[in-house]
Design a protein around this motif. Structure first.
Motif, PDB file in Angstrom:
ATOM      1  N   GLY A   8       0.484  -1.406   0.046  1.00  0.00           N
ATOM      2  CA  GLY A   8      -0.133  -0.133   0.116  1.00  0.00           C
ATOM      3  C   GLY A   8       0.832   0.918   0.385  1.00  0.00           C
ATOM      4  O   GLY A   8       0.160   2.132   0.477  1.00  0.00           O
ATOM      5  N   GLY A   9       2.350   1.030   0.123  1.00  0.00           N
ATOM      6  CA  GLY A   9       3.039   2.770   0.070  1.00  0.00           C
ATOM      7  C   GLY A   9       2.998   2.734  -1.424  1.00  0.00           C
ATOM      8  O   GLY A   9       2.666   2.105  -2.510  1.00  0.00           O
ATOM      9  N   GLY A  10       3.572   3.780  -1.415  1.00  0.00           N
ATOM     10  CA  GLY A  10       3.559   4.721  -2.791  1.00  0.00           C
ATOM     11  C   GLY A  10       4.267   6.337  -2.438  1.00  0.00           C
ATOM     12  O   GLY A  10       3.969   6.748  -1.787  1.00  0.00           O
ATOM     13  N   LEU A  11       3.798   7.065  -3.422  1.00  0.00           N
ATOM     14  CA  LEU A  11       4.234   7.781  -3.785  1.00  0.00           C
ATOM     15  C   LEU A  11       2.141   8.962  -3.773  1.00  0.00           C
ATOM     16  O   LEU A  11       1.476   8.565  -3.950  1.00  0.00           O
ATOM     17  N   GLY A  15      -2.213  16.345   1.747  1.00  0.00           N
ATOM     18  CA  GLY A  15      -3.347  16.227   1.706  1.00  0.00           C
ATOM     19  C   GLY A  15      -3.698  15.129   1.651  1.00  0.00           C
ATOM     20  O   GLY A  15      -4.785  14.986   1.792  1.00  0.00           O
ATOM     21  N   GLY A  16      -2.912  13.913   0.743  1.00  0.00           N
ATOM     22  CA  GLY A  16      -4.049  12.968   0.759  1.00  0.00           C
ATOM     23  C   GLY A  16      -3.532  11.549   1.180  1.00  0.00           C
ATOM     24  O   GLY A  16      -3.323  12.332   3.067  1.00  0.00           O
ATOM     25  N   SER A  17      -4.171  10.699   1.383  1.00  0.00           N
ATOM     26  CA  SER A  17      -4.534   9.741   1.804  1.00  0.00           C
ATOM     27  C   SER A  17      -3.483   8.345   1.551  1.00  0.00           C
ATOM     28  O   SER A  17      -3.474   8.396   0.046  1.00  0.00           O
ATOM     29  N   LEU A  18      -3.367   7.412   2.404  1.00  0.00           N
ATOM     30  CA  LEU A  18      -2.468   6.079   1.858  1.00  0.00           C
ATOM     31  C   LEU A  18      -3.439   5.462   2.695  1.00  0.00           C
ATOM     32  O   LEU A  18      -3.501   5.122   3.800  1.00  0.00           O
ATOM     33  N   ARG A  19      -3.896   3.805   2.160  1.00  0.00           N
ATOM     34  CA  ARG A  19      -3.705   2.616   3.213  1.00  0.00           C
ATOM     35  C   ARG A  19      -2.858   1.658   2.965  1.00  0.00           C
ATOM     36  O   ARG A  19      -3.144   1.093   2.462  1.00  0.00           O
ATOM     37  N   LEU A  20      -2.588   1.110   4.045  1.00  0.00           N
ATOM     38  CA  LEU A  20      -1.287   0.800   4.312  1.00  0.00           C
ATOM     39  C   LEU A  20      -2.117  -1.021   5.010  1.00  0.00           C
ATOM     40  O   LEU A  20      -2.691  -0.706   5.767  1.00  0.00           O
ATOM     41  N   SER A  21      -1.229  -1.752   4.369  1.00  0.00           N
ATOM     42  CA  SER A  21      -2.185  -3.623   5.200  1.00  0.00           C
ATOM     43  C   SER A  21      -0.948  -4.147   5.455  1.00  0.00           C
ATOM     44  O   SER A  21       0.496  -3.836   4.453  1.00  0.00           O
ATOM     45  N   CYS A  22      -1.025  -4.547   6.240  1.00  0.00           N
ATOM     46  CA  CYS A  22       0.584  -6.076   6.589  1.00  0.00           C
ATOM     47  C   CYS A  22      -0.065  -7.630   6.760  1.00  0.00           C
ATOM     48  O   CYS A  22      -1.331  -7.194   7.747  1.00  0.00           O
ATOM     49  N   VAL A  23      -0.059  -8.127   5.687  1.00  0.00           N
ATOM     50  CA  VAL A  23      -0.686  -9.711   6.090  1.00  0.00           C
ATOM     51  C   VAL A  23      -0.139 -10.070   6.452  1.00  0.00           C
ATOM     52  O   VAL A  23       1.230 -10.697   6.358  1.00  0.00           O
ATOM     53  N   TYR A  80      -4.347  -2.902   9.333  1.00  0.00           N
ATOM     54  CA  TYR A  80      -4.503  -1.653   8.470  1.00  0.00           C
ATOM     55  C   TYR A  80      -3.862  -0.080   9.465  1.00  0.00           C
ATOM     56  O   TYR A  80      -3.720  -0.121  10.584  1.00  0.00           O
ATOM     57  N   LEU A  81      -3.339   0.204   8.737  1.00  0.00           N
ATOM     58  CA  LEU A  81      -2.580   1.975   8.927  1.00  0.00           C
ATOM     59  C   LEU A  81      -3.440   2.677   7.785  1.00  0.00           C
ATOM     60  O   LEU A  81      -2.895   3.350   6.683  1.00  0.00           O
ATOM     61  N   GLN A  82      -4.125   3.822   7.736  1.00  0.00           N
ATOM     62  CA  GLN A  82      -5.548   4.737   7.183  1.00  0.00           C
ATOM     63  C   GLN A  82      -4.329   6.087   7.412  1.00  0.00           C
ATOM     64  O   GLN A  82      -4.544   6.351   8.943  1.00  0.00           O
ATOM     65  N   MET A  83      -4.318   6.460   6.665  1.00  0.00           N
ATOM     66  CA  MET A  83      -3.419   7.869   6.689  1.00  0.00           C
ATOM     67  C   MET A  83      -4.147   8.732   5.397  1.00  0.00           C
ATOM     68  O   MET A  83      -4.292   8.587   4.717  1.00  0.00           O
ATOM     69  N   ASN A  84      -4.490   9.894   6.527  1.00  0.00           N
ATOM     70  CA  ASN A  84      -4.866  10.785   6.076  1.00  0.00           C
ATOM     71  C   ASN A  84      -3.923  12.468   6.230  1.00  0.00           C
ATOM     72  O   ASN A  84      -3.570  12.416   7.210  1.00  0.00           O
ATOM     73  N   ILE A  85      -4.541  13.464   5.696  1.00  0.00           N
ATOM     74  CA  ILE A  85      -4.436  14.825   5.588  1.00  0.00           C
ATOM     75  C   ILE A  85      -2.813  14.168   5.924  1.00  0.00           C
ATOM     76  O   ILE A  85      -1.966  14.561   6.617  1.00  0.00           O
ATOM     77  N   MET A  86      -2.087  13.556   4.835  1.00  0.00           N
ATOM     78  CA  MET A  86      -0.767  13.925   5.134  1.00  0.00           C
ATOM     79  C   MET A  86       0.180  14.680   4.540  1.00  0.00           C
ATOM     80  O   MET A  86       0.018  15.556   3.618  1.00  0.00           O
ATOM     81  N   ARG A  87       1.873  14.388   5.390  1.00  0.00           N
ATOM     82  CA  ARG A  87       2.090  15.335   5.450  1.00  0.00           C
ATOM     83  C   ARG A  87       3.776  15.587   4.759  1.00  0.00           C
ATOM     84  O   ARG A  87       3.684  13.760   4.907  1.00  0.00           O
ATOM     85  N   PRO A  88       4.237  15.676   4.159  1.00  0.00           N
ATOM     86  CA  PRO A  88       5.864  15.471   3.690  1.00  0.00           C
ATOM     87  C   PRO A  88       6.480  15.037   4.983  1.00  0.00           C
ATOM     88  O   PRO A  88       7.597  13.975   4.782  1.00  0.00           O
ATOM     89  N   GLU A  89       6.729  15.330   6.325  1.00  0.00           N
ATOM     90  CA  GLU A  89       7.267  14.707   7.596  1.00  0.00           C
ATOM     91  C   GLU A  89       6.880  12.767   8.000  1.00  0.00           C
ATOM     92  O   GLU A  89       7.865  12.286   8.185  1.00  0.00           O
TER      93      GLU A  89
END
Length: 120
Positions: A8-11, A15-23, A80-89
């Motif tokens: 689920g990683g990427g660019l 302000g965007g969102s990503l969702r990571l998964s770990c099986v 899962y890790l839902q990541m919203n309002i993402m920042r460069p840091e």
């Protein structure tokens, strides 16, 4: 054989969102506390969030509170890790970790990591 496989990683833009998964496989997933860690270039690995075996038991590092949500599906052996309002840091390699503490001692397993880059 124990495995933790993140995806689920990427660019993503700020302000965007990503969702990571770990099986997970090879151990009793529901008995383990599951965590997400991250490591940015030149920095130490830090815990981002964890979720216990008891429903509702979660922890977040202050920098992600209100933006990230950790959850687990024991039927799918997935965290899962839902990541919203993402920042460069938030840019880092994100790792999944499984932890169990018992009278026998501490057992932990790590995934191989997935790269998350927040940039415009």
């Amino acid at each position: 054989q124990v495995q933790l496989v993140e995806s689920g990683g990427g660019l993503v833009q700020p302000g965007g969102s990503l969702r990571l998964s770990c099986v997970a496989s090879g151990f009793t997933f529901s008995s383990y506390t599951m965590s997400w860690y991250r490591q940015a270039p030149g920095k130490e690995r830090e815990v981002v969030a964890f979720i216990g075996t008891v429903e509702g038991s979660t922890y977040y590092v202050d920098s992600v509170k209100g933006r990230f949500t950790i959850s687990r599906d024991n039927a799918k052996n997935t965290v899962y890790l839902q990541m919203n309002i993402m920042r460069p840091e938030d840019t880092a390699v994100y790792y999944c970790k499984a932890l169990s503490r018992s009278r026998s001692g501490v057992v932990d397993y790590w995934g191989q990591g997935t790269q998350v880059t927040v940039s415009s």
